[in-house]
Design a protein around this motif. Structure first.
Motif, PDB file in Angstrom:
ATOM      1  N   VAL A  92       0.862  -1.187   0.000  1.00 16.77           N
ATOM      2  CA  VAL A  92       0.000   0.000   0.000  1.00 16.77           C
ATOM      3  C   VAL A  92       0.896   1.233   0.000  1.00 16.77           C
ATOM      4  CG1 VAL A  92      -1.775   1.297   1.252  1.00 16.77           C
ATOM      5  CG2 VAL A  92      -1.799  -1.221   1.273  1.00 16.77           C
ATOM      6  N   SER A 126      -2.215  -1.473  -3.592  1.00 18.47           N
ATOM      7  CA  SER A 126      -3.249  -0.436  -3.542  1.00 18.47           C
ATOM      8  C   SER A 126      -2.529   0.897  -3.389  1.00 18.47           C
ATOM      9  CB  SER A 126      -4.192  -0.645  -2.357  1.00 18.47           C
ATOM     10  OG  SER A 126      -4.836  -1.905  -2.416  1.00 18.47           O
ATOM     11  N   ALA A 172      -7.253   0.629   3.410  1.00 20.91           N
ATOM     12  CA  ALA A 172      -6.605  -0.033   2.277  1.00 20.91           C
ATOM     13  C   ALA A 172      -5.712  -1.172   2.746  1.00 20.91           C
ATOM     14  CB  ALA A 172      -5.797   0.977   1.467  1.00 20.91           C
ATOM     15  N   VAL A 178      -6.443  -3.594  -4.472  1.00 23.54           N
ATOM     16  CA  VAL A 178      -7.298  -3.169  -5.583  1.00 23.54           C
ATOM     17  C   VAL A 178      -6.532  -3.153  -6.902  1.00 23.54           C
ATOM     18  CG1 VAL A 178      -8.758  -1.797  -4.062  1.00 23.54           C
ATOM     19  CG2 VAL A 178      -6.834  -0.693  -5.210  1.00 23.54           C
TER      20      VAL A 178
END
Length: 248
Positions: A92, A126, A172, A178
């Motif tokens: 992330v 992400s 996240a 994602v």
């Protein structure tokens, strides 16, 4: 779940660590002060042992074009390599709304390079894009001051409090990757000069603030909507005026 937060002693990182620990995760702050240096790789292998997620909210100590590019390229490359060796399954990173539209700035070119390295790696990821923080209003003003006047581009901005940024990064980190970008912004859009004017007024700062179409934003030319998020952005709850009142 063990989450290593690179830059975990800074403004956003310390808040992310606190939020994740509050919800029962093992959040470990990693920074030069804790013996972890992403530029040299020192301490990375040890801190990443057993980690499922790495959150990178670190920032360059210098915004000079060459130095900031070197920082993000080197630190991200070292970090992604160490993550792959440690079996980390989610990376992330915190970046900035409009990064791809701000390539006239050396800082944002470096952030774009960071994002491209993340996307090219084999680790699910992400990327959280945030707008400007409330807390950085004065710093932004200082960087745009000419004598007793703050000169800013004629553009809009939708600033956000750091607590809401940290919450978005934390979400996240504990969610599924994602493999793309999530945007987060504050609840209100301002003209950039009005945002800064309100921030300085709250501190009784006498500098005049003006919109000047001939100035840049950290070296990048702005259109009116360059700094604004898209329609799918997550919106924070804290309004700028309420935050300013809390600072008094």
């Amino acid at each position: 779940m063990k989450v290593v937060v690179i830059g975990g002693t800074g403004l956003i990182g310390s808040k992310v660590v606190a939020k994740l620990n509050e919800y029962g995760h093992e959040a470990v702050p990693a920074a030069p002060s804790t013996g972890v240096d992403t530029l040299t790789g020192e301490g990375l292998a040890d801190v990443l042992k057993g980690a499922s997620v790495v959150v990178d909210v670190s920032n360059s100590p210098s915004f000079e074009d060459k130095a900031v590019m070197e920082f993000f390229r080197t630190s991200t490359t070292n970090l992604l390599k160490a993550e792959a060796e440690a079996g980390v399954t989610h990376h992330v990173a915190l970046s900035v709304v409009g990064t791809d539209r701000l390539q006239g700035s050396g800082y944002f070119r470096a952030k774009q390079a960071q994002e491209e390295l993340i996307k090219a790696a084999d680790i699910p990821y992400s990327i959280v894009h945030a707008t400007q923080f409330f807390e950085f209003a004065k710093g932004l003003a200082d960087g745009a001051t000419d004598g007793d006047t703050v000169r800013l581009p004629a553009a809009k901005i939708q600033p956000i409090v750091s607590d809401d940024v940290a919450a978005a990064v934390g979400r996240a980190a504990v969610g599924a990757p994602v493999n793309g970008v999530v945007e987060v912004a504050g609840p209100e859009a301002f003209q950039l000069d009005e945002f800064i004017r309100q921030g300085l007024a709250a501190k009784n700062d006498p500098r005049a603030v003006v919109a000047d179409p001939n100035v840049t934003y950290w070296g990048a030319e702005l259109r009116e909507t360059t700094l604004l998020p898209g329609p799918d952005a997550r919106i924070g709850e804290t309004r700028f005026a309420d935050w300013l009142a809390q600072q008094q």
